[in-house]
Every structure is written in C-alpha cells, then in structure tokens.
Design a protein around this motif. Sequence first.
Motif, PDB file in Angstrom:
ATOM      1  N   THR A 213       0.816  -1.214   0.000  1.00 12.56           N
ATOM      2  CA  THR A 213       0.000   0.000   0.000  1.00 12.56           C
ATOM      3  C   THR A 213       0.850   1.265   0.000  1.00 12.56           C
ATOM      4  OG1 THR A 213      -1.775  -1.182   1.152  1.00 12.56           O
ATOM      5  CG2 THR A 213      -1.876   1.211   1.156  1.00 12.56           C
ATOM      6  N   PRO A 214       1.904   1.378   0.842  1.00 10.78           N
ATOM      7  CA  PRO A 214       2.750   2.584   0.740  1.00 10.78           C
ATOM      8  C   PRO A 214       3.387   2.744  -0.630  1.00 10.78           C
ATOM      9  CG  PRO A 214       3.224   1.374   2.765  1.00 10.78           C
ATOM     10  CD  PRO A 214       2.351   0.496   1.932  1.00 10.78           C
ATOM     11  N   VAL A 215       3.704   1.623  -1.293  1.00  9.21           N
ATOM     12  CA  VAL A 215       4.289   1.717  -2.633  1.00  9.21           C
ATOM     13  C   VAL A 215       3.302   2.370  -3.595  1.00  9.21           C
ATOM     14  CG1 VAL A 215       5.254   0.400  -4.547  1.00  9.21           C
ATOM     15  CG2 VAL A 215       5.710  -0.306  -2.203  1.00  9.21           C
ATOM     16  N   ALA A 216       2.039   1.931  -3.544  1.00  9.40           N
ATOM     17  CA  ALA A 216       1.028   2.535  -4.406  1.00  9.40           C
ATOM     18  C   ALA A 216       0.853   4.016  -4.102  1.00  9.40           C
ATOM     19  CB  ALA A 216      -0.299   1.793  -4.227  1.00  9.40           C
ATOM     20  N   VAL A 217       0.909   4.374  -2.825  1.00 12.57           N
ATOM     21  CA  VAL A 217       0.785   5.788  -2.452  1.00 12.57           C
ATOM     22  C   VAL A 217       1.956   6.591  -3.007  1.00 12.57           C
ATOM     23  CG1 VAL A 217       0.785   7.381  -0.491  1.00 12.57           C
ATOM     24  CG2 VAL A 217      -0.570   5.291  -0.392  1.00 12.57           C
ATOM     25  N   PHE A 218       3.155   6.039  -2.955  1.00 15.38           N
ATOM     26  CA  PHE A 218       4.310   6.750  -3.490  1.00 15.38           C
ATOM     27  C   PHE A 218       4.213   6.931  -4.997  1.00 15.38           C
ATOM     28  CE2 PHE A 218       6.896   5.682   0.379  1.00 15.38           C
ATOM     29  CZ  PHE A 218       7.190   6.997   0.696  1.00 15.38           C
ATOM     30  N   VAL A 219       3.748   5.906  -5.698  1.00 15.08           N
ATOM     31  CA  VAL A 219       3.596   6.031  -7.146  1.00 15.08           C
ATOM     32  C   VAL A 219       2.589   7.134  -7.468  1.00 15.08           C
ATOM     33  CG1 VAL A 219       2.774   4.854  -9.217  1.00 15.08           C
ATOM     34  CG2 VAL A 219       4.266   3.662  -7.619  1.00 15.08           C
ATOM     35  N   ALA A 220       1.478   7.169  -6.739  1.00 13.73           N
ATOM     36  CA  ALA A 220       0.473   8.211  -6.967  1.00 13.73           C
ATOM     37  C   ALA A 220       1.033   9.594  -6.646  1.00 13.73           C
ATOM     38  CB  ALA A 220      -0.760   7.935  -6.118  1.00 13.73           C
ATOM     39  N   THR A 221       1.929   9.686  -5.675  1.00 12.85           N
ATOM     40  CA  THR A 221       2.538  10.972  -5.328  1.00 12.85           C
ATOM     41  C   THR A 221       3.562  11.394  -6.378  1.00 12.85           C
ATOM     42  OG1 THR A 221       2.235  10.516  -2.978  1.00 12.85           O
ATOM     43  CG2 THR A 221       3.838  12.203  -3.552  1.00 12.85           C
ATOM     44  N   ALA A 222       4.321  10.434  -6.894  1.00 12.99           N
ATOM     45  CA  ALA A 222       5.393  10.765  -7.823  1.00 12.99           C
ATOM     46  C   ALA A 222       4.876  11.393  -9.104  1.00 12.99           C
ATOM     47  CB  ALA A 222       6.203   9.506  -8.143  1.00 12.99           C
TER      48      ALA A 222
END
Length: 782
Positions: A213-222
């Motif tokens: 889940t944090p990985v998906a959040v980081f991708v959405a932020t990037a």
Amino acid sequence: MSRLQVWARDLAMGARFAFGGGREGWTRTLLTGVGVGLGVALLLISTAIPGALAAREQRGDARSTTPVADGTGPGRDTLLIAGANQTYGNRDVDGRFLLAEGPDAPVPPGLDRVPAPGEMAVSPALRSLLDSPDGALLRERLDAWRPTQTIGDAGLTGPGDLFFYAGKGDLRITGPEDHRVQRIADFQGSVERPKLDPVLMLLVVLTFVALLTPVAVFVATAVRFGGERRDQRLAALRLVGADGRMVRRIAAGEALAGSLVGLVLGVGFFLIGRRLAGTLNIHQRSVYPSDLDPSAGLALLVAVAVPAAAVAVTLFALRGVVIEPLGVVRAAKPAKRRIWWRLLLPFGGLAALAPLMGRGKEDGQLNQWQVSGGVVLLLVGITALLPWLLERCVGRLNGGSISWQLAVRRLQISSGAAARLVNGIAVAVAGAIALQMLFTGVEGDYTKGTDADPSRAGLSLLLPRGGESTVDALARQISGTEGIVATVPLRSTYAAHEVPSPGEPIPVTIGTCQALSELAVLGPCTDGDAFVLTGGASVAAGTPGNTAGPGDRLLAGDVVGVDPLHKPVPWTLPANARTVPARKDPTGQLPAGLLVTPSAAPRGDGAARHAQVYVQLDDSVPDALDRARAAAFKADPFATAMTLKSSTVDGTYSTIRIGLFFGATGVLILIGASLLVSQLEQLRERRKLLSTLVAFGTKRSTLSLSVLWQTALPIALGLTLAAAIGITLGAVLMRMARIPVRVDWSSVLAMSGVGAGVVAVVTLLSLPPLLRLMRPDGLRTE
C-alpha cells in the motif's frame, strides 16, 4: 475528430511538452520517472516473490527422497542415503551420507556423479564457509571427507544454502527398525506441507498489503511532481486558445509520459535489485536472481495500472484548479476541505473487517479479499484524512520566529503538497504498527517453552540403533574435548511381565549412579542398585503408570514383538530396589519406570534398545557448543545432536517474520529514496523564491530552519494519525485472531521513530542541494 482521437492528440501533446519543454520539462519528467520507477521496481519484485518461493520449494522437493518398497534389496539402480544435518553456530548445515549400491544408482540433483567414499560435494556457500577463518571448527568436523564437487543450482534452494553430500562406505540397513538409513531408487520425492492456519494466513496477507500500500501511495505521489510549474504552463496554453478540458488532457499526457519513463526505469531498477537479491542471505533465506521472475499477468497488470493511475491521479488533482489564460486560481485562498467523505474510507474498512472479529483459528480460513480490502481502506484513509488534519492545524498557527512563520505560511498556502510528501511514510508506519501488534499478540502461540535446562546440559546426543554398546566409550571419547564439563551416558529399554505386553511397557533406564542422579533423587547409591521411580510422567498425567516391584521376574527388550531378530531377555528386578522420587531430566521431561545401575541391568543382545548422552558445557569457553558437536560427529556421525533450548519458535511463523523483514527493508529504502526525490523537486520549484529571499538579506540558516519546520510539522501530524490508525487496525486484527487486545507502546514508539528517522536522514541529505539553490544565480531564467 472522434473523442478517442481528441484524447490521443492531447495526450501526445502533453508527452511532447514533457520531453521537449527544455531543461525544466525533462528534469521534471526525469524526477517523476525516478519516483515512479522505484515504486514499479518494488511492485515487480513483490509480484515475483510467489514464483521465487515456489522455485525454492521445487528444488527442495527435487532433492527429497522416497524409500523403496519394503523387502527391496540392493540393485544396480539403488542408493543408500542417510541424514547428516549439522548445526554450526546459529546456522543449519544440511547434508546427506550416500553409498551407491550399483553403477546406475541415482545421482542427486546438481551433481554429475555420486560422491565416492571419502569424497564430498558441497554448495558454493558451504565451500566459502569452509575456506574462511569462520569455518575452522566446521572444517575440522568434516575433515574425513575431501571436497571434490560443487553442487549446482538445481540441487540447492538458494545461493546461500549450506548443503553437502558425503560418500560413506559403511552405510548399512541393520534391520526393520533402522530408519536412519534408507534405500532409494530415485530422487524427486513428494513433500507434503501443512496448510497455514487462519492466523498465519492472516499474517501473510497483512504483510503483503501493509508493504504494498505505501508503494502505491508513493507512485500516486510521484506523478504529481512539479504540479505548480505545470499549471503555470497550462495557463499559457489557455492564452493561445486551449480550453479547460484540453489543458487537463495535456497535463494527463505529461503525467503519462513521466509514468512511461518510470516503467522503463522501474524495469532497470528491478533488474539491479534482482541481481542484488542474489547476494542477500538473511537468516539463511536466499533466492536466485533468476527465480525473481514476475508472472506475465502480474507484470502486465503493473504496466497497465501505473500509466492509468498517473492519468487518473492527474485529472483528480486538477478537479479543483481553475486554469485561466492569465494564471492559476489556486493562488487564491482555497475552500476548506470537508471531512465527511474522508471518514468514509476508514469507516468502510472497519465495516469490512467487523464481521471477521472473533474468528481465531477454529472457525476456518478468513476471506482474504475481505481482509485485504478492509486493511487497504483503513490505510488509504490516512491519505484522505491527513490533508484535512494538516490544514486545520496550520490554519490556527501564527507568530513565532521568522523561520517558523515562513514555514507555517508556506504550509497554509500549499498544505496539500506537504501532506502528499508525508502520506507514504504515514501509511507505512500505520501498517507496521498494526503488524507489530498482531505479531506480538500471537507470538506466544507460536513460541513454545521446552522446559529444558541448558545449564544442566547444552547438548543431547541420541545414538542410532546399535549404539547402546558403544555409548560409554563415546562419552569417554568426547569428554576430553575443550568446553565439555561432563558427559552423562544413559541406555534405556522396556520391560514387561509378559510378552507381548498387554499394557504400557515399563521404561528401564540404565546408567551409573552419577548419571541416574540426573533423573531422580537417589540418596546412597552403588553399582548393583536399582530404583523404582515415583511421581513420573504417567502419574503426573493422572494415569497410573505400569511399574514393577522388588524381586519381580520380567522380560526386557522388545516387549511388543516388533523385532524378530532381538528377542526379549528374562530379567529379575533386584530385591533391594528402593523407591525414589523422580526429577526432571535436562530436557524437562519427568521420567517414569525403573532405574538400574550397570551390574543390575538386563543382559543379552536384545536387552538395551536406546542410548543417549547428555553433554554439560562450559559457557566460558568460546565455541564450546560447536566443539562438542564436532567431537560427537567425529565419534559417531549418525548420532543426532540436539541443542537444548528453553524455547522454540514455529518455523512457519519465523519465516513470515523474516519475509516481513525483507519487505520492510525494501519499503524503507523506497520511502527514503522517493522522499528525497520529492524533497528535491519541491526545493527546485522554490529555487527563485529562495534566491530572492537570500538576495533581500534573509539568513541561510533561517531558510534552512524553515525548510526543516515545513517537513517536521507534517511528519509530526502524519505519525500521530498513523499511530491512531495503526493502533485501531492492530486492535481489530487482534480481535480477528481472538487474542486479548494489548497495545505494545514500545513498538508504537519504535515504528514512529523509524519513520521520523527516515525523514531526518532525507532532510540532512537535502541540505547541500538547498544551500546551492540559495545562490543568487537561482534568479536566472530561460
């Protein structure tokens, strides 16, 4: 033009701006690509883990064996095999003794031929250990064999596997009770693995969800890097005639281009990470780089989902931004964020998990999709609540030092960007807190006390069938080893009043007075004495055990009629046998039955059935345990050396914790790298502002502190929210596992401290670029 053609035209125009917009354009695209690429690499590695684990199991099954049918004798295609597993330090060194019985004997996987007697095939990791100074005692233990082959990848579960095959010329099957040596005609046996119980399955599902889940959040932020500069360019497009929908599609095209660059970089990062994974060996778990091969379906899903998410996130981010020909209306005071819809996510997650509370282990497997969905909603709820919480908190702040005011004002203007910077860390910390609470709560169920007393004996040697006659000699042989204080040899058999025994046979333990004193409170004792134990295991369990009295005529040996080659022998319990209370042996077991000294013991070939030696160690001697193991192996390679420990941990539970460590390490690296990229992007966007403030006389230390406050405030609020969500989720999970809810505050503080530590490191790394951006040449423009 059709709607599809319009979308294609505008997305292509946005992609051209991403790559052809000068240094600003390609720098922004590269930063976006790096941020997305790090997330894609971790997603690809995560999708490859199931395949890597399956490959490990397949190679492990390939070297397993199944014995031939009973009564099958030696032949041209048979092989004798026996276990030779070792423990060296805290590492397991697995091995097999081999003896080919014919020219067509099966060859173990990874080898070209069966090692001859005196030869040994070793894994590359074991060869490295044997050649190193750390492996001196192990090299001494295995010095009877000369390494002549290296086991190939097909015969190993991973590059860190410590494994060997040793040729042994005296392998024999001595009888139907000899289970140490087996005759096989082929490798590739079948290994049945027990299914995970519901709680362990819950831990596996949560580990994957909490880490991804944090990985998906980081991708959405990037994909939102450079948002403010992008919106200013879009305003220029409005000035030359583009409408609002068109500029949004162009912005989506820029994000799409960055995500595609991220996919390419992600594949590169994945290949680098896969190569590095082959060098990792944590708790003797390792994988071959070639095993980290994502399935085509999952890789395609990542390739489609990341660009689609980039477009969707960009359009969603622009929903409240009015882009006019002369500027972006986001510079005005934005409308206050509403709370009601943000609460739907965490409450929806709780609603999904509520029906599963109280299930525990006894009520069947938990619905994995329901668990995953509920946990994801709770964790993603952090990303929705944090911007609202940050806006409310900083909106009430005023006054303070100049650096504080600069930071607060910046946060009041663009709290959303600051929240996005913290979202990934907050989600990761919340998931870690929940997992840690659950792991701590169930640890007692998978950690068992053995009742063993390592201070009385650090090692227990179980001798194979036929070792009864040599147990005393073996004990004397190893007793002179440095680090061994004393050895306690014991033989044992069974007795009964008639054969076959109609009830439970009577255990009979044979040893010297000193040895028997480890099992009972004897009092005066000389050779020739015998003792009847009271308070033994059967009595303690509430069922009276079968026993005998002084002068009873008994039969000793195989009293259940299993071994026709060793008939029971008649024996009379001495009339002077005394009754004595039992005491726990070094393994924690309370013995029962009879104790006899050697002169009073049953005699004959079929009398003694088992033998063992307790080894007392001197903890002040370095490597005393390994020295004792080496001495025991040299004395009898078939002896099973059991290290006595006060507690044991379930292997599957331990493996899941190790997997969590692997994943958490990768996520922490991603958090730090992505946060650094995001921080650098924000500083780059504010280059002119920082240079202007310096030109007007603002101290660099003041600006540096303001940047620190801009990071510290959102982090403090994010970690507070993460702790609240993590504790709530952890409590729900503990209720699902049917264990008492207890908050481990030390774990909460530790996880929060790790998150804050990552931010502190990133902030320190961003200081050199910050100082460079504050130079006067930052006012230069293209």
